[in-house]
Design a protein around this motif. Structure first.
Motif, PDB file in Angstrom:
ATOM      1  N   LEU A 179      65.381  38.598   6.247  1.00 33.32           N
ATOM      2  CA  LEU A 179      66.037  38.466   7.516  1.00 33.32           C
ATOM      3  C   LEU A 179      66.794  39.667   7.827  1.00 33.32           C
ATOM      4  N   GLY A 180      67.630  40.048   6.867  1.00 36.33           N
ATOM      5  CA  GLY A 180      68.634  40.877   7.426  1.00 36.33           C
ATOM      6  C   GLY A 180      67.815  42.285   7.596  1.00 36.33           C
ATOM      7  N   ARG A 181      66.612  42.657   6.870  1.00 35.50           N
ATOM      8  CA  ARG A 181      66.115  43.848   7.186  1.00 35.50           C
ATOM      9  C   ARG A 181      65.524  43.789   8.436  1.00 35.50           C
ATOM     10  N   GLN A 182      65.369  42.535   8.995  1.00 37.51           N
ATOM     11  CA  GLN A 182      64.733  42.634  10.483  1.00 37.51           C
ATOM     12  C   GLN A 182      65.870  42.271  11.586  1.00 37.51           C
ATOM     13  N   LYS A 183      66.878  42.528  11.235  1.00 39.04           N
ATOM     14  CA  LYS A 183      68.082  42.433  12.045  1.00 39.04           C
ATOM     15  C   LYS A 183      68.230  40.927  12.538  1.00 39.04           C
ATOM     16  N   VAL A 184      68.176  39.715  11.813  1.00 46.82           N
ATOM     17  CA  VAL A 184      68.200  38.570  11.852  1.00 46.82           C
ATOM     18  C   VAL A 184      69.401  37.953  11.018  1.00 46.82           C
ATOM     19  N   PHE A 185      70.684  37.820  11.492  1.00 53.09           N
ATOM     20  CA  PHE A 185      71.667  37.487  10.450  1.00 53.09           C
ATOM     21  C   PHE A 185      72.004  36.187  10.828  1.00 53.09           C
ATOM     22  N   ILE A 186      71.765  35.454   9.538  1.00 54.54           N
ATOM     23  CA  ILE A 186      71.975  33.887   9.347  1.00 54.54           C
ATOM     24  C   ILE A 186      72.882  33.698   8.140  1.00 54.54           C
ATOM     25  N   SER A 187      73.411  32.849   8.207  1.00 56.58           N
ATOM     26  CA  SER A 187      74.265  32.484   6.731  1.00 56.58           C
ATOM     27  C   SER A 187      73.205  31.900   5.723  1.00 56.58           C
TER      28      SER A 187
ATOM     29  N   GLY B 260      62.258  32.717  -2.442  1.00 56.00           N
ATOM     30  CA  GLY B 260      63.326  31.843  -2.298  1.00 56.00           C
ATOM     31  C   GLY B 260      64.041  32.004  -1.249  1.00 56.00           C
ATOM     32  N   TYR B 261      65.285  31.285  -0.995  1.00 55.60           N
ATOM     33  CA  TYR B 261      66.349  31.582  -0.017  1.00 55.60           C
ATOM     34  C   TYR B 261      67.008  32.886   0.063  1.00 55.60           C
ATOM     35  N   ARG B 262      67.309  33.428  -1.051  1.00 54.05           N
ATOM     36  CA  ARG B 262      67.977  34.643  -1.263  1.00 54.05           C
ATOM     37  C   ARG B 262      67.046  36.034  -0.687  1.00 54.05           C
ATOM     38  N   ARG B 263      65.892  35.841  -1.261  1.00 50.90           N
ATOM     39  CA  ARG B 263      65.171  36.995  -0.849  1.00 50.90           C
ATOM     40  C   ARG B 263      64.484  36.922   0.732  1.00 50.90           C
ATOM     41  N   ILE B 264      64.502  35.508   1.207  1.00 50.79           N
ATOM     42  CA  ILE B 264      64.111  35.326   2.833  1.00 50.79           C
ATOM     43  C   ILE B 264      65.598  35.971   3.498  1.00 50.79           C
ATOM     44  N   ARG B 265      66.574  35.490   3.099  1.00 44.75           N
ATOM     45  CA  ARG B 265      67.660  36.098   3.829  1.00 44.75           C
ATOM     46  C   ARG B 265      67.903  37.564   3.860  1.00 44.75           C
ATOM     47  N   ALA B 266      67.534  38.163   2.642  1.00 41.98           N
ATOM     48  CA  ALA B 266      67.622  39.737   2.711  1.00 41.98           C
ATOM     49  C   ALA B 266      66.553  40.010   3.478  1.00 41.98           C
TER      50      ALA B 266
ATOM     51  N   ARG C 102      69.101  28.279   3.523  1.00 41.10           N
ATOM     52  CA  ARG C 102      68.897  27.061   2.656  1.00 41.10           C
ATOM     53  C   ARG C 102      68.379  25.881   3.168  1.00 41.10           C
ATOM     54  N   ARG C 103      69.208  25.562   4.208  1.00 41.18           N
ATOM     55  CA  ARG C 103      69.032  24.091   4.958  1.00 41.18           C
ATOM     56  C   ARG C 103      67.584  24.295   5.653  1.00 41.18           C
ATOM     57  N   LEU C 104      67.465  25.294   6.512  1.00 41.72           N
ATOM     58  CA  LEU C 104      66.054  25.483   7.167  1.00 41.72           C
ATOM     59  C   LEU C 104      64.990  25.451   6.141  1.00 41.72           C
ATOM     60  N   MET C 105      65.047  26.016   5.044  1.00 44.35           N
ATOM     61  CA  MET C 105      63.900  25.995   4.302  1.00 44.35           C
ATOM     62  C   MET C 105      63.897  24.732   3.569  1.00 44.35           C
ATOM     63  N   ARG C 106      64.712  23.917   3.136  1.00 43.24           N
ATOM     64  CA  ARG C 106      64.685  22.604   2.738  1.00 43.24           C
ATOM     65  C   ARG C 106      64.129  21.604   3.668  1.00 43.24           C
TER      66      ARG C 106
ATOM     67  N   ALA D 109      68.425  22.492  23.169  1.00 42.49           N
ATOM     68  CA  ALA D 109      67.289  23.310  22.388  1.00 42.49           C
ATOM     69  C   ALA D 109      67.670  23.618  20.978  1.00 42.49           C
ATOM     70  N   ASP D 110      66.790  23.906  20.227  1.00 38.66           N
ATOM     71  CA  ASP D 110      67.252  24.047  18.872  1.00 38.66           C
ATOM     72  C   ASP D 110      67.496  25.546  18.796  1.00 38.66           C
ATOM     73  N   LYS D 111      68.761  25.853  18.148  1.00 34.39           N
ATOM     74  CA  LYS D 111      69.210  27.051  18.025  1.00 34.39           C
ATOM     75  C   LYS D 111      68.570  28.128  17.189  1.00 34.39           C
ATOM     76  N   TYR D 112      67.820  27.203  16.272  1.00 33.54           N
ATOM     77  CA  TYR D 112      67.217  28.188  15.194  1.00 33.54           C
ATOM     78  C   TYR D 112      65.888  28.205  15.223  1.00 33.54           C
ATOM     79  N   ALA D 113      65.037  27.813  16.519  1.00 34.10           N
ATOM     80  CA  ALA D 113      63.864  27.637  16.507  1.00 34.10           C
ATOM     81  C   ALA D 113      63.126  29.117  16.091  1.00 34.10           C
ATOM     82  N   GLY D 114      63.749  30.068  16.579  1.00 42.22           N
ATOM     83  CA  GLY D 114      63.157  31.609  16.437  1.00 42.22           C
ATOM     84  C   GLY D 114      63.336  31.970  14.913  1.00 42.22           C
ATOM     85  N   ALA D 115      64.587  31.390  14.097  1.00 41.47           N
ATOM     86  CA  ALA D 115      64.668  31.776  12.980  1.00 41.47           C
ATOM     87  C   ALA D 115      63.783  31.102  12.028  1.00 41.47           C
TER      88      ALA D 115
END
Length: 85
Positions: free
Chosen positions: A65-73, A57-63, A78-82, A35-41
């Motif tokens: 995500l952090g506020r929603q308690k979803v911690f991803i590198s 952009g990816y920086r604001r998206i990552r921030a 960047r790769r998922l958005m691309r 299964a896709d491990k990043y499906a929820g993300a």
């Protein structure tokens, strides 16, 4: 293709004709079943992106995500958005 012809020919014959190693065949077959491990993300990233008028952009998206308690590198975001475009 190999799975479709496996009933007619032996696996070793098919792999020899294709020039594919047996280990490579089983590796790729197993990857299809995982299964896709990043499906929820992916879903959360798309949601954040749309809510913010497709301006983040990816920086604001990552921030966000952090506020929603979803911690991803950062690289993974960047790769998922691309891939999503």
């Amino acid at each position: 293709m190999v799975d479709a012809l496996k009933n007619t020919y032996t696996l070793s014959e098919l792999l020899a004709v294709l020039g594919l190693a047996r280990s490579s065949y089983f590796y790729h077959r197993a990857r299809l079943l995982v299964a896709d491990k990043y499906a929820g993300a992916r879903r959360v990233i798309a949601e954040i992106f749309e809510v913010n008028h497709r301006c983040y952009g990816y920086r604001r998206i990552r921030a966000a995500l952090g506020r929603q308690k979803v911690f991803i590198s950062e690289k993974v975001v960047r790769r998922l958005m691309r891939r999503k475009g």
